[in-house]
Motif scaffolding. Structure first.
Motif, PDB file in Angstrom:
ATOM      1  N   UNK A  48      72.733  42.162  18.847  1.00 11.97           N
ATOM      2  CA  UNK A  48      73.879  43.008  18.439  1.00 11.97           C
ATOM      3  C   UNK A  48      75.382  42.468  18.642  1.00 11.97           C
ATOM      4  N   UNK A  49      75.463  40.934  18.288  1.00 11.12           N
ATOM      5  CA  UNK A  49      76.506  40.357  18.769  1.00 11.12           C
ATOM      6  C   UNK A  49      77.623  40.741  17.355  1.00 11.12           C
ATOM      7  N   UNK A  50      77.046  41.314  16.190  1.00 13.43           N
ATOM      8  CA  UNK A  50      77.547  41.798  15.453  1.00 13.43           C
ATOM      9  C   UNK A  50      77.450  42.811  14.116  1.00 13.43           C
ATOM     10  N   UNK A  51      79.059  43.382  13.893  1.00 14.92           N
ATOM     11  CA  UNK A  51      77.835  45.567  13.910  1.00 14.92           C
ATOM     12  C   UNK A  51      79.649  45.870  13.579  1.00 14.92           C
ATOM     13  N   UNK A  52      79.278  47.161  13.582  1.00 16.57           N
ATOM     14  CA  UNK A  52      81.055  47.823  13.621  1.00 16.57           C
ATOM     15  C   UNK A  52      80.550  48.952  14.236  1.00 16.57           C
ATOM     16  N   UNK A  53      81.653  49.943  15.058  1.00 15.51           N
ATOM     17  CA  UNK A  53      81.766  51.313  14.846  1.00 15.51           C
ATOM     18  C   UNK A  53      81.568  52.056  13.747  1.00 15.51           C
ATOM     19  N   UNK A  54      80.423  53.357  13.617  1.00 14.44           N
ATOM     20  CA  UNK A  54      80.739  53.763  12.239  1.00 14.44           C
ATOM     21  C   UNK A  54      79.337  55.123  12.585  1.00 14.44           C
ATOM     22  N   UNK A  55      80.312  56.570  13.299  1.00 11.54           N
ATOM     23  CA  UNK A  55      79.665  57.541  14.003  1.00 11.54           C
ATOM     24  C   UNK A  55      78.759  57.801  11.918  1.00 11.54           C
ATOM     25  N   UNK A  56      77.704  59.067  12.786  1.00 10.18           N
ATOM     26  CA  UNK A  56      77.144  59.595  11.553  1.00 10.18           C
ATOM     27  C   UNK A  56      77.596  61.081  10.911  1.00 10.18           C
ATOM     28  N   UNK A  57      77.220  61.498  10.091  1.00 10.92           N
ATOM     29  CA  UNK A  57      77.420  62.770  10.478  1.00 10.92           C
ATOM     30  C   UNK A  57      76.639  63.663  11.050  1.00 10.92           C
ATOM     31  N   UNK A  58      75.267  62.856  10.857  1.00  3.57           N
ATOM     32  CA  UNK A  58      74.125  64.313  11.999  1.00  3.57           C
ATOM     33  C   UNK A  58      73.289  63.133  12.486  1.00  3.57           C
ATOM     34  N   UNK A  59      73.195  63.687  13.388  1.00  8.10           N
ATOM     35  CA  UNK A  59      71.636  62.776  14.700  1.00  8.10           C
ATOM     36  C   UNK A  59      70.320  63.830  14.166  1.00  8.10           C
ATOM     37  N   UNK A  60      69.453  64.050  13.254  1.00  8.66           N
ATOM     38  CA  UNK A  60      68.329  65.434  13.440  1.00  8.66           C
ATOM     39  C   UNK A  60      67.629  64.965  13.914  1.00  8.66           C
ATOM     40  N   UNK A  61      67.052  65.090  14.907  1.00  7.55           N
ATOM     41  CA  UNK A  61      65.672  64.862  15.505  1.00  7.55           C
ATOM     42  C   UNK A  61      64.543  65.780  15.955  1.00  7.55           C
ATOM     43  N   UNK A  62      63.504  65.329  15.295  1.00  8.44           N
ATOM     44  CA  UNK A  62      62.104  65.973  15.130  1.00  8.44           C
ATOM     45  C   UNK A  62      60.925  65.539  16.220  1.00  8.44           C
TER      46      UNK A  62
ATOM     47  N   UNK B  17      84.796  56.729  22.915  1.00 14.01           N
ATOM     48  CA  UNK B  17      83.881  56.039  22.078  1.00 14.01           C
ATOM     49  C   UNK B  17      84.190  54.680  21.667  1.00 14.01           C
ATOM     50  N   UNK B  18      85.391  53.696  21.900  1.00 19.95           N
ATOM     51  CA  UNK B  18      85.112  52.287  21.585  1.00 19.95           C
ATOM     52  C   UNK B  18      84.430  51.707  22.843  1.00 19.95           C
ATOM     53  N   UNK B  19      84.101  52.067  23.913  1.00 21.48           N
ATOM     54  CA  UNK B  19      83.330  51.022  25.031  1.00 21.48           C
ATOM     55  C   UNK B  19      84.359  50.692  25.417  1.00 21.48           C
ATOM     56  N   UNK B  20      86.101  50.838  25.324  1.00 18.52           N
ATOM     57  CA  UNK B  20      86.692  50.490  26.402  1.00 18.52           C
ATOM     58  C   UNK B  20      86.704  50.519  27.929  1.00 18.52           C
ATOM     59  N   UNK B  21      86.317  51.684  28.515  1.00 15.92           N
ATOM     60  CA  UNK B  21      86.450  52.082  29.644  1.00 15.92           C
ATOM     61  C   UNK B  21      84.820  52.898  30.162  1.00 15.92           C
ATOM     62  N   UNK B  22      85.326  54.267  30.524  1.00 13.54           N
ATOM     63  CA  UNK B  22      83.834  55.219  30.799  1.00 13.54           C
ATOM     64  C   UNK B  22      82.182  54.535  30.214  1.00 13.54           C
ATOM     65  N   UNK B  23      82.237  54.250  28.056  1.00 13.19           N
ATOM     66  CA  UNK B  23      80.924  54.195  27.738  1.00 13.19           C
ATOM     67  C   UNK B  23      80.519  52.656  27.714  1.00 13.19           C
ATOM     68  N   UNK B  24      80.921  51.976  28.887  1.00  9.82           N
ATOM     69  CA  UNK B  24      80.231  50.843  29.431  1.00  9.82           C
ATOM     70  C   UNK B  24      79.525  50.834  30.229  1.00  9.82           C
ATOM     71  N   UNK B  25      79.303  51.690  31.423  1.00  9.91           N
ATOM     72  CA  UNK B  25      77.988  52.291  31.944  1.00  9.91           C
ATOM     73  C   UNK B  25      76.478  52.671  31.528  1.00  9.91           C
ATOM     74  N   UNK B  26      76.592  52.998  29.666  1.00 11.16           N
ATOM     75  CA  UNK B  26      75.626  52.874  29.141  1.00 11.16           C
ATOM     76  C   UNK B  26      75.293  52.004  28.992  1.00 11.16           C
ATOM     77  N   UNK B  27      75.410  50.881  29.043  1.00  9.88           N
ATOM     78  CA  UNK B  27      75.203  49.453  29.041  1.00  9.88           C
ATOM     79  C   UNK B  27      74.698  48.723  30.727  1.00  9.88           C
TER      80      UNK B  27
END
Length: 392
Positions: free
Chosen positions: A163-177, A245-255
């Motif tokens: 994942x070295x190449x990428x961007x932050x781009x939020x979806x308009x929705x997430x639909x889970x079945x 949103x952009x992993x500047x602080x708290x979101x890093x715990x998801x790693x």
């Protein structure tokens, strides 16, 4: 604060609160049949492109195309080879070529129908085509439903790092079945449980304890709590992403589990371990490293190891040299100035983000191999004793 609300008796929604980029994760059995009408509520556009892979297409593409066309969309599909090797620049170019030839515009939509690889590819293509077009995530694997489809991280792999190449781009929705999990290969199901376990370790002790009690049934698909597990996982991730949103602080715990996990994927050429398998090993070994440096008691890695094994995942580090492991970790996006910024458990439900230097990591790694040698010697001794008894 509750982030999941019930709609009727069978639908749940989880809000990802990001101001004008906010959206909802919707969970409902049989949701695929209504994809067209749900996306129609988001746009007046006509053109929709479905990105999927061969395995998913065999089960679900016709039904999704039918739903989209019934909602007055002009829908086309791009069917890709399955697996992590598809997360590459040539695949992105193939998607972009299709969009350009079909004259997709800025208001046109993309639909990611598949697992994490499809979701990451689709989101990245949507982020860069005409400087950004909207897309919707329709995740069909457990790891995608509980993790990768939520949060807006998109990207592709590089031979030196994931994942070295990428961007932050939020979806308009997430639909889970959740019904799509019925056709998921068992290996993929088990791998997805690693991301579920992660949420308990980083943010919710009660959820972790529930998983400890329920994991055997969850792993065997005997549990009636699968939707609860997906919903709670999405809830935790949505809350963390909404705060950062952009992993500047708290979101890093998801790693958590991903520093070593991503390195193992790279060293295996993205072929020997699938993502969740690598994360399972990473969670156990990062907890061991945390205990080694005194951030947590030995009970923490023991509990994490136990639940990882009960899920059917491995905790064993592949045989790699420290030099190769450290080099792969250095190519991680979180490495800074020759040190690795990792996520380290201090107790179940709580983690810290902290730098770990090379010498500290090397000392832990040497101890890991001493323990492995001791375990091997113990096993060999038992075999010798059994052989002697058999000869008698």
């Amino acid at each position: 604060m509750t982030w999941v609300r019930m709609v009727g008796s069978s639908e749940q929604t989880v809000s990802v609160r990001l101001g004008e980029r906010s959206y909802e994760v919707t969970l409902q059995q049989g949701l695929l049949a209504t994809v067209g009408t749900r996306i129609r509520q988001l746009t007046n556009a006509r053109k929709v492109g479905i990105i999927t892979d061969r395995h998913v297409a065999r089960h679900y593409l016709k039904g999704v195309l039918r739903s989209l066309r019934a909602a007055d969309f002009h829908a086309t599909a791009i069917v890709l080879p399955p697996g992590e090797p598809s997360k590459s620049m040539p695949t992105v170019e193939r998607i972009l070529d299709h969009l350009a030839k079909q004259r997709f515009e800025r208001g046109s939509f993309l639909v990611a129908l598949g697992g994490g690889v499809v979701g990451d590819l689709t989101g990245f293509a949507a982020a860069i085509y005409q400087r950004g077009i909207p897309f919707v995530q329709v995740p069909t694997t457990l790891v995608a439903q509980v993790d990768s489809s939520v949060g807006g991280k998109t990207g592709i792999d590089h031979r030196l790092g994931k994942n070295l190449i990428g961007a932050f781009h939020q979806p308009r929705a997430v639909l889970v079945d959740p019904q799509t999990l019925e056709t998921l290969p068992r290996r993929e199901w088990i791998a997805g449980l690693a991301e579920v376990i992660k949420y308990g370790v980083i943010a919710d002790q009660a959820f972790f304890e529930f998983l400890e009690r329920s994991m055997a049934d969850l792993a065997a698909l005997r549990s009636a709590d699968i939707i609860r597990v997906i919903g709670r996982s999405c809830e935790i991730k949505a809350q963390i992403v909404s705060e950062d949103e952009r992993e500047s602080d708290r979101r890093r715990i998801l790693n958590y589990g991903h520093t070593i996990g991503h390195a193992l994927e790279v060293l295996g050429g993205y072929r020997s371990l699938i993502h969740g398998e690598a994360v399972g090993i990473g969670m156990v070994q990062e907890a061991n490293l945390s205990a080694h440096v005194g951030l947590c008691s030995s009970n923490v890695p023991e509990r994490i190891r136990s639940i990882v094994l009960s899920a059917g995942l491995s905790d064993v580090m592949p045989r790699r040299t420290f030099r190769s492991l450290w080099s792969a970790m250095q190519h991680d996006k979180k490495a800074i100035g020759g040190q690795v910024i990792g996520v380290w458990p201090v107790q179940i439900g709580s983690v810290v983000i902290q730098k770990i230097g090379r010498e500290t990591c090397a000392e832990w790694f040497r101890g890991l191999h001493v323990r492995r040698s001791d375990q091997g010697a113990t096993h060999q001794s038992k075999v010798v004793r059994k052989t002697r008894i058999a000869r008698r």
